[in-house]
Motif scaffolding. Structure first.
Motif, PDB file in Angstrom:
ATOM      1  N   PRO A 166       0.850  -1.182   0.000  1.00  0.00           N
ATOM      2  CA  PRO A 166       0.000   0.000   0.000  1.00  0.00           C
ATOM      3  C   PRO A 166       0.892   1.241   0.000  1.00  0.00           C
ATOM      4  O   PRO A 166       1.861   1.296   0.758  1.00  0.00           O
ATOM      5  N   GLY A 167       0.602   2.185  -0.873  1.00  0.00           N
ATOM      6  CA  GLY A 167       1.421   3.397  -0.935  1.00  0.00           C
ATOM      7  C   GLY A 167       2.625   3.301  -1.849  1.00  0.00           C
ATOM      8  O   GLY A 167       3.376   4.263  -2.001  1.00  0.00           O
ATOM      9  N   LYS A 198       1.302   1.802  -7.015  1.00  0.00           N
ATOM     10  CA  LYS A 198       0.731   0.880  -8.007  1.00  0.00           C
ATOM     11  C   LYS A 198      -0.307   1.577  -8.882  1.00  0.00           C
ATOM     12  O   LYS A 198      -0.306   1.427 -10.097  1.00  0.00           O
ATOM     13  N   ASP A 248      -9.882  -0.548  -6.366  1.00  0.00           N
ATOM     14  CA  ASP A 248     -10.872   0.423  -6.871  1.00  0.00           C
ATOM     15  C   ASP A 248     -12.209  -0.263  -7.133  1.00  0.00           C
ATOM     16  O   ASP A 248     -13.271   0.279  -6.813  1.00  0.00           O
ATOM     17  N   TYR A 254     -14.252  -5.892   5.566  1.00  0.00           N
ATOM     18  CA  TYR A 254     -12.858  -6.269   5.244  1.00  0.00           C
ATOM     19  C   TYR A 254     -12.079  -5.050   4.746  1.00  0.00           C
ATOM     20  O   TYR A 254     -10.971  -4.778   5.193  1.00  0.00           O
ATOM     21  N   GLY A 273      -8.935  -3.065   6.452  1.00  0.00           N
ATOM     22  CA  GLY A 273      -7.652  -3.320   5.804  1.00  0.00           C
ATOM     23  C   GLY A 273      -7.334  -4.792   5.698  1.00  0.00           C
ATOM     24  O   GLY A 273      -6.191  -5.181   5.469  1.00  0.00           O
ATOM     25  N   LEU A 280      -7.833  -8.586   3.875  1.00  0.00           N
ATOM     26  CA  LEU A 280      -8.063  -9.049   2.514  1.00  0.00           C
ATOM     27  C   LEU A 280      -9.479  -9.602   2.407  1.00  0.00           C
ATOM     28  O   LEU A 280      -9.962 -10.298   3.295  1.00  0.00           O
ATOM     29  N   GLY A 326      -3.092  -4.807  -7.847  1.00  0.00           N
ATOM     30  CA  GLY A 326      -3.682  -5.276  -6.593  1.00  0.00           C
ATOM     31  C   GLY A 326      -4.060  -6.744  -6.570  1.00  0.00           C
ATOM     32  O   GLY A 326      -4.503  -7.246  -5.548  1.00  0.00           O
ATOM     33  N   GLN A 349      -3.941 -16.731  -4.112  1.00  0.00           N
ATOM     34  CA  GLN A 349      -4.621 -16.096  -5.250  1.00  0.00           C
ATOM     35  C   GLN A 349      -3.877 -16.378  -6.548  1.00  0.00           C
ATOM     36  O   GLN A 349      -4.490 -16.611  -7.593  1.00  0.00           O
ATOM     37  N   ARG A 379      -2.157  10.675   1.993  1.00  0.00           N
ATOM     38  CA  ARG A 379      -3.100  10.379   0.918  1.00  0.00           C
ATOM     39  C   ARG A 379      -4.544  10.654   1.312  1.00  0.00           C
ATOM     40  O   ARG A 379      -5.321  11.178   0.508  1.00  0.00           O
ATOM     41  N   ARG A 391      -7.471   8.801   1.822  1.00  0.00           N
ATOM     42  CA  ARG A 391      -8.463   8.308   0.874  1.00  0.00           C
ATOM     43  C   ARG A 391      -9.815   8.089   1.541  1.00  0.00           C
ATOM     44  O   ARG A 391     -10.848   8.058   0.885  1.00  0.00           O
ATOM     45  N   ASP A 394     -10.295   3.546   4.896  1.00  0.00           N
ATOM     46  CA  ASP A 394      -9.199   2.575   5.010  1.00  0.00           C
ATOM     47  C   ASP A 394      -7.836   3.273   5.061  1.00  0.00           C
ATOM     48  O   ASP A 394      -6.805   2.662   4.851  1.00  0.00           O
TER      49      ASP A 394
HETATM   50  P1  ADP Z   1      -3.471  -0.388  -1.560  1.00  0.00           P
HETATM   51  O1  ADP Z   1      -2.770  -0.395  -2.861  1.00  0.00           O
HETATM   52  O2  ADP Z   1      -3.402   0.921  -0.877  1.00  0.00           O
HETATM   53  O3  ADP Z   1      -3.151  -1.561  -0.681  1.00  0.00           O
HETATM   54  P2  ADP Z   1      -5.842  -1.330  -2.821  1.00  0.00           P
HETATM   55  O4  ADP Z   1      -6.679  -0.283  -3.438  1.00  0.00           O
HETATM   56  O5  ADP Z   1      -5.040  -2.201  -3.693  1.00  0.00           O
HETATM   57  O6  ADP Z   1      -4.989  -0.539  -1.762  1.00  0.00           O
HETATM   58  O7  ADP Z   1      -6.739  -2.277  -1.888  1.00  0.00           O
HETATM   59  C1  ADP Z   1      -7.588  -1.749  -0.905  1.00  0.00           C
HETATM   60  C2  ADP Z   1      -8.303  -2.875  -0.140  1.00  0.00           C
HETATM   61  O8  ADP Z   1      -9.071  -3.688  -1.056  1.00  0.00           O
HETATM   62  C3  ADP Z   1      -7.377  -3.868   0.551  1.00  0.00           C
HETATM   63  O9  ADP Z   1      -6.978  -3.403   1.811  1.00  0.00           O
HETATM   64  C4  ADP Z   1      -8.279  -5.112   0.624  1.00  0.00           C
HETATM   65  O10 ADP Z   1      -9.228  -4.999   1.634  1.00  0.00           O
HETATM   66  C5  ADP Z   1      -9.015  -5.081  -0.704  1.00  0.00           C
HETATM   67  N1  ADP Z   1      -8.315  -5.817  -1.794  1.00  0.00           N
HETATM   68  C6  ADP Z   1      -7.759  -5.282  -2.910  1.00  0.00           C
HETATM   69  N2  ADP Z   1      -7.222  -6.243  -3.689  1.00  0.00           N
HETATM   70  C7  ADP Z   1      -7.436  -7.417  -3.051  1.00  0.00           C
HETATM   71  C8  ADP Z   1      -7.120  -8.775  -3.330  1.00  0.00           C
HETATM   72  N3  ADP Z   1      -6.435  -9.139  -4.437  1.00  0.00           N
HETATM   73  N4  ADP Z   1      -7.510  -9.727  -2.457  1.00  0.00           N
HETATM   74  C9  ADP Z   1      -8.178  -9.406  -1.345  1.00  0.00           C
HETATM   75  N5  ADP Z   1      -8.510  -8.152  -1.002  1.00  0.00           N
HETATM   76  C10 ADP Z   1      -8.154  -7.150  -1.836  1.00  0.00           C
END
Ligand code: ADP
Length: 203
Positions: A9-10, A13, A33, A52, A56, A58, A85, A92, A127, A129, A132
């Motif tokens: 995160p940060g 990406k 997104d 979730y 923060g 998954l 992401g 996964q 940031r 946002r 979260d």
């Molecule tokens: P960052 O790049 O700041 O981590 P993202 O926008 O990629 O934030 O993700 C934000 C939130 O969306 C994550 O904290 C999680 O809850 C969920 N998320 C995103 N991608 C996944 C993934 N591949 N699997 C599970 N949860 C995800």
């Protein structure tokens, strides 16, 4: 062209994915997104995953996998994708590989944006946002990254289609570093036409 961006995160990406999408005329697909959009729209997926995302944690793998299948296939039909992401865990990656392979949409290159922890925290705190992005949730998301995504980097470490760039540099420099590595890799792997100057219009 089919690319993955992996980073904490940060790490930037989202920024780098948007630039790559524009440069190569491919679709930017951000799992975060798309998930946040479901939460905002109050869809059934959104209701299921809200807690979730807010904490923060998954989101369950099945939700993310199901959500991404259609946009990824559509993007490939239209010229390619840069996926930001996903995958975020070894599980996964393992679950999506056979599906992607069967559909002919598997990744050609994975880019790791490498940024040190202090810089990550600094960026995340500025940031703002939303739900979260509080200090506690940020700490938790960084921990989830260490626990779940760092093993994914180790799992991919020996693949010739994976590389790291220094994500602490300014965004333009990071972008140029990525493109330079992609051009080299493409020449080697036989997809140079996909990063040719015609396609890779500067800027
Ligand atoms: P960052 O790049 O700041 O981590 P993202 O926008 O990629 O934030 O993700 C934000 C939130 O969306 C994550 O904290 C999680 O809850 C969920 N998320 C995103 N991608 C996944 C993934 N591949 N699997 C599970 N949860 C995800």
């Amino acid at each position: 062209m089919r690319l993955l961006l992996i980073g904490a995160p940060g790490s930037g990406k989202g920024t780098q994915a948007a630039r790559l999408a524009e440069r190569f005329g491919i679709a930017h697909i951000s799992s975060g997104d798309l998930l946040r959009q479901h939460v905002r729209d109050g869809t059934s997926i959104g209701q299921r995953i809200r807690s979730y995302v807010d904490k923060g944690d998954l989101v369950p793998d099945s939700v993310v996998l199901d959500m991404l299948r259609k946009p990824v296939v559509a993007a490939v039909e239209a010229g390619g994708y840069v996926l930001d992401g996903f995958p975020r865990t070894v599980e996964q990656a393992q679950a999506s590989f056979p599906v992607a392979h069967a559909l002919g949409v598997e990744v050609q290159a994975a880019i790791h944006l490498d940024v040190g922890r202090d810089e990550l925290v600094r960026r995340l705190l500025t940031r703002g946002r939303g739900s979260d992005d509080t200090t506690e949730v940020i700490e938790h998301r960084l921990q989830v990254y260490l626990d779940k995504t760092v093993p994914l980097l180790e799992y991919y470490a020996n693949r010739e289609w994976m590389f790291s760039v220094d994500g602490a540099k300014p965004p333009d420099d990071v972008h140029e570093d990525i493109v330079a590595r992609l051009v080299k890799m493409a020449a080697f792997a036989g997809w140079a036409h996909e990063v040719s100057p015609d396609r890779a219009a500067p800027g």
